[in-house]
Design an enzyme around this catalytic site. Sequence first.
Site, short mmCIF file in Angstrom:
data_model
loop_
_atom_site.label_atom_id
_atom_site.label_comp_id
_atom_site.label_asym_id
_atom_site.label_seq_id
_atom_site.Cartn_x
_atom_site.Cartn_y
_atom_site.Cartn_z
CG ASP A 337 -1.92 1.11 1.21
OD1 ASP A 337 -2.20 1.64 0.13
OD2 ASP A 337 -2.42 1.47 2.29
CD GLU A 340 2.13 0.34 5.91
OE1 GLU A 340 3.19 0.05 6.50
OE2 GLU A 340 1.14 0.83 6.48
CG ASP A 373 -1.08 -1.82 6.15
OD1 ASP A 373 -1.75 -0.88 5.67
OD2 ASP A 373 -1.01 -2.05 7.37
CD GLU A 404 -4.29 -3.04 8.64
OE1 GLU A 404 -4.04 -1.87 9.01
OE2 GLU A 404 -4.76 -3.32 7.53
NE ARG A 405 5.32 -1.95 9.22
CZ ARG A 405 6.00 -0.92 8.74
NH1 ARG A 405 5.57 -0.32 7.63
NH2 ARG A 405 7.08 -0.48 9.33
#
Length: 625
Positions: A337, A340, A373, A404-405
């Site tokens: 993404d 990020e 992400d 998902e981070r």
Amino acid sequence: MPASEPVRLGRKRVLPSCPNPLFLKWLTELRDEAKEKGLKTQYTYQKAISSLNKYPLPLQNAKEAKILQNFGDGICKILDDKLQRYLRDNGEDAPIHSLPEGVPPAGRRDNNNLAPSKKKNAAGDHGKDKGGGRGGGGGGAAGKRKREYVPQKRSGGYAVLLALYRESQIPGGKGYMFKMELQTEAQPLCDKSFTVPDLGSKYTAWSSVSTLIQKNLLMKTHNPARYSLTEKGSALAARLDSAERGSKDDPEEVRSVGDEEEEEGGPGVVDLTASDDEEEDEKEEEQIQPAERLTCVGQQRTEADGTGDAGNTKAISRKPSAGSLLPGTYEIILCVDFIETTGGGSHHRKQELVKELQRNGVSFDVRKLNVGDFLWVAREKVAPVPGQLRAPAARELVLDYVIERKRMDDLCGSIIDGRFREQKFRLKRCGLRKPVYLVEECGTAASHLSLPESTLQQAIVNTQVVDGFFVKRVQDVRESAAYLTVMTRYLTKLYQNCTLMCRSRELEGDGGSEEEVEERGRPSCSLISFAEFNHGAVKNKCQTVREVFARQLMQISGLSGDKAAAILEHYNTPHSLLTAYKRCVSEAEKEKLLSSIRYGKLKRNLGPALSRTVYQLYCTQGALT
């Protein structure tokens, strides 16, 4: 007139004739046809005529006219098609800068305005005087009977009408089709592609759908869009179908009215009447490539096992290999993404992630992801086409893993503002079976956050145990990059011998269950396209009443997604819940209405406290205390 004003005598300067009379004649005919039908394209053609009249040099083909003002791809393609037919009928050496013998020239003066000619007006006035208004002047343009619009055989509109009509004739059919389903069924009936435009054009066979809607032959409703025939469209499609099947109907009755409209602007289905909004919608929708034609999950699994009923396979899809990516024809790409990699106060840390991935030799692509992400796509390997600036668009299928981070400080902020629960809810509904939470520890910085560290640790455990997500803990950005690198290489090896098939969530749900995939010991080869995944994950897209009701319920403290889903199974709208409250005879019965509803895997009751809270929220007059 004052005597002092001199009278100017002399001849008018004769305007030079247009050096491109054939193009001028064809544009005039197109303008007049559009005017008779009341189409706005008459003004487009008129502007092109004016530009052509001002150009003093002869043109060898219509592509050279692109340098002129008001000449776009659509008009040039129409003129080129007409020129090819002219040379085919009159020979390759036929003159193109002079009209054939016996053909009257298109007058320059008449070409430059949209009013009818004086002769036609005179004839019409004479007819009125002679016949007394309504019955006179039968030879005028107003006396012509407007022929019915019939799409050209094996064109986009023709295929769409036939596909919808045949679906409507199936007993127990739903009476409508989604876009991808309709494209798949209509493609065998059409000579042009519904997804890939011709060389040098931006239009596909799907462009004719706007014409069918404009002609009141087709209806487009709901979101995602559902397409169905109107009564007029059903009657026309029945005649087309009978002619297609070789019935005794008169073929002249259902032949293409090519002289009338030529699919709103030529055999290439160039719809010049489409608005800018429609073109923008088409640009978004046409991102779905041929790989995204529907193939049933059951068929895919049958092919993988080498068993099954051939008849059933044929009934599911006419082209079993359509939309599949064979081993060796695709590569696994990590999608990151763009949030990020850019922006925010941690720009240096985000750039460090990118550098680590590059240092590890990971192939990745930065793009906008509407949920998650990081994820992985199987991208088709395409070779550049000679003569084209860009290579053809590659088909992309999303693997079942999305990450998902979360840093500890980001986790703290998302819990406070409510994003954390919403993100988990959207990840569960995104259509991918393996959601992962990548949690980065902050070290000693965790002690300076707004929430106690024990609360954050409990939220992480709940995410894994209660919500069913896989949670991976890492210490810093370097370990995050290392995990993404290992996952990329693992998935590349896992899918290296798999034939990947495309499925559609809007028609088939999310495909086989996760338990079934794990039991077979191999990855799911039934994947959704990236375009459909990203479009379905839009955060602020149009929502149904049921979805808004679920989000309302989840704003109540202690009411999780599982509890909201359990309530929706019994009462799917606020109206149905309020109606149930009205049927209760006492206040106590209303407060306990939802208490016995069971939720989750353990099938526990919602309980009286939560039931009372929901009742007070929806039935209390005035402000809550």
